[in-house]
Design an enzyme around this catalytic site. Structure first.
Site, short mmCIF file in Angstrom:
data_model
loop_
_atom_site.label_atom_id
_atom_site.label_comp_id
_atom_site.label_asym_id
_atom_site.label_seq_id
_atom_site.Cartn_x
_atom_site.Cartn_y
_atom_site.Cartn_z
N ASP A 1 122.73 74.56 98.65
CA ASP A 1 123.28 75.92 98.68
C ASP A 1 122.18 76.91 99.04
O ASP A 1 121.09 76.91 98.46
CB ASP A 1 123.87 76.28 97.32
CG ASP A 1 124.44 77.68 97.31
OD1 ASP A 1 125.57 77.86 97.82
OD2 ASP A 1 123.77 78.61 96.82
N LEU B 1 120.00 77.51 84.16
CA LEU B 1 118.83 77.67 83.28
C LEU B 1 118.62 79.13 82.87
O LEU B 1 117.54 79.49 82.38
CB LEU B 1 117.58 77.13 83.97
CG LEU B 1 117.59 75.64 84.30
CD1 LEU B 1 116.22 75.21 84.81
CD2 LEU B 1 118.01 74.79 83.12
N ARG C 1 110.83 74.62 92.45
CA ARG C 1 109.75 74.88 93.40
C ARG C 1 108.88 73.66 93.62
O ARG C 1 108.14 73.59 94.60
CB ARG C 1 108.88 76.03 92.91
CG ARG C 1 109.61 77.36 92.84
CD ARG C 1 108.64 78.46 92.49
NE ARG C 1 109.32 79.74 92.37
CZ ARG C 1 108.81 80.88 92.81
NH1 ARG C 1 107.65 80.90 93.42
NH2 ARG C 1 109.45 82.01 92.63
N THR D 1 118.45 77.30 96.88
CA THR D 1 117.25 77.75 97.57
C THR D 1 116.93 79.23 97.36
O THR D 1 116.16 79.81 98.13
CB THR D 1 117.39 77.49 99.09
OG1 THR D 1 118.46 78.30 99.60
CG2 THR D 1 117.68 76.03 99.37
N TRP D 2 117.51 79.84 96.34
CA TRP D 2 117.26 81.26 96.08
C TRP D 2 115.76 81.54 95.95
O TRP D 2 115.25 82.56 96.43
CB TRP D 2 118.00 81.67 94.81
CG TRP D 2 118.01 83.13 94.50
CD1 TRP D 2 117.51 84.16 95.25
CD2 TRP D 2 118.58 83.74 93.33
NE1 TRP D 2 117.73 85.37 94.62
CE2 TRP D 2 118.39 85.13 93.45
CE3 TRP D 2 119.23 83.24 92.21
CZ2 TRP D 2 118.81 86.02 92.46
CZ3 TRP D 2 119.66 84.12 91.24
CH2 TRP D 2 119.45 85.51 91.37
N TYR E 1 118.97 85.36 101.19
CA TYR E 1 117.74 84.86 100.58
C TYR E 1 116.61 84.99 101.62
O TYR E 1 116.29 84.06 102.35
CB TYR E 1 117.88 83.41 100.16
CG TYR E 1 118.93 83.15 99.10
CD1 TYR E 1 119.48 84.17 98.33
CD2 TYR E 1 119.39 81.85 98.86
CE1 TYR E 1 120.44 83.91 97.36
CE2 TYR E 1 120.35 81.58 97.90
CZ TYR E 1 120.87 82.62 97.15
OH TYR E 1 121.82 82.35 96.20
N GLY F 1 122.69 79.42 88.25
CA GLY F 1 121.92 79.95 87.13
C GLY F 1 122.02 79.16 85.85
O GLY F 1 121.95 79.76 84.77
N GLN G 1 131.79 80.50 93.43
CA GLN G 1 130.44 80.30 92.89
C GLN G 1 130.11 81.45 91.94
O GLN G 1 129.68 82.52 92.38
CB GLN G 1 129.40 80.23 94.02
CG GLN G 1 128.01 79.93 93.49
CD GLN G 1 126.96 79.88 94.58
OE1 GLN G 1 125.81 80.30 94.36
NE2 GLN G 1 127.30 79.39 95.76
#
Length: 322
Positions: free
Chosen positions: A51, A205, A280, A20-21, A56, A203, A174
């Site tokens: 997570d 991607l 998103r 959910t960053w 955030y 991360g 993590q």
């Protein structure tokens, strides 16, 4: 969606976790309804592992996640991981893994998430000014009180991880891990494998570089951290786009997409139990979640290694630079 036990914990987690960053504001403004719909789609796809972090948006992402999960499922059916140990000092983000702030952070996260326990609580970034004994003691207290079930860390190097483990439990790690950042392979992943620590990487991607949607003309809004990152604004970006093009060709030959190749590659490492993907919109998640069922062959992995010989490292942000 395949599930796996996370290290020595009793947590049976989906191999693709939802992150959910993007809901915290560091990637630009997120549409709230799209965000809720994407979390609901994650549940439909069989994702049970979510997570988030206090940092955030300092409550924004946790609150959105908690509300969206309560809309569609019971608390016992999902595994919620969050992170603490960052706080605001004026307009600066600082690291603080002191006993006082960790306890305050857990209480804040419980309120934001709307729950009375956290399945996995992780120290978000190493705090070099707080003794590891103090951090470890605080975490043990939170477990004893039933507010936290399991303890982990994020962004720790091997020395920092060992120092904290000397004084208390650390059950998971993590770290950042993707095709353009592999530094953990020769050090910390060997250690986690030898000690059966759970590893959930973030991360996969490469912060969007492996999304398949970037070109040399791609730009980022001023409220997106990538607008200030040399990895996305200099010749490094243009150089790596050529590498991405070759990876895209390899994925196409395998009848999969580039994001699926990237996510499946992280899960091909036997030291990794889960990989965190963000999205998103529901359609984006449909694509990456399918990677949990993709098995890359040894020939695939060798071809990827050959292509990556031309890649330049891509680093993510640190809290002080956000």
């Amino acid at each position: 969606m395949r599930q796996v036990r996370l290290g020595q914990t009793d947590l049976q987690v989906s191999m693709v976790a939802f992150g959910t960053w993007a809901f915290g504001g560091d990637w630009g403004t997120a549409d709230l309804q799209d965000s809720r719909d994407t979390i609901h789609r994650a549940l439909e796809l069989g994702i049970n592992f979510f997570d988030t972090a206090q940092g955030y948006g300092f409550g924004a992402a946790e609150q959105l996640l908690g509300e969206a999960l309560r809309d569609r499922t019971s608390r016992e059916e999902v595994i919620i991981a969050t992170k603490g140990g960052l706080r605001l000092d004026g307009d600066r983000v600082v690291r603080d893994a002191s006993r006082r702030w960790l306890r305050e952070g857990v209480e804040s996260s419980l309120r934001s998430l709307g729950t009375d326990y956290i399945d996995l609580y992780q120290v978000h970034w190493p705090d070099l000014h707080t003794p590891p004994e103090e951090t470890a003691t605080a975490l043990e207290e939170l477990v004893a009180e039933g507010k936290v079930r399991h303890v982990g860390v994020s962004n720790y190097d091997l020395d920092q991880l060992q120092a904290l483990r000397h004084f208390g439990r650390v059950e998971t790690l993590q770290p950042p891990y993707h095709l353009f950042r592999r530094d953990i392979e020769s050090t910390i992943l060997r250690y986690t494998s030898a000690h059966d620590l759970g590893v959930l990487v973030y991360g996969p991607l490469a912060h969007g570089l492996l999304s398949g949607r970037m070109t040399e003309s791609t730009t980022f809004g001023s409220d997106d951290w990538r607008s200030k990152s040399p990895d996305f604004t200099t010749d490094t970006f243009r150089w790596n786009l050529a590498v991405v093009e070759r990876l895209t060709g390899l994925a196409r030959a395998r009848a999969i997409t580039l994001p699926q190749l990237a996510v499946a590659w992280t899960l091909a490492n036997p030291a990794v139990q889960a990989t965190i993907v963000g999205a998103r919109r529901p359609a984006h998640l449909d694509e990456t979640a399918a990677a949990a069922d993709i098995k890359l062959s040894e020939a695939d992995l060798q071809d990827i290694d050959t292509i990556l010989k031309d890649a330049l490292p891509v680093w993510g942000p640190h809290p002080e630079g956000m």
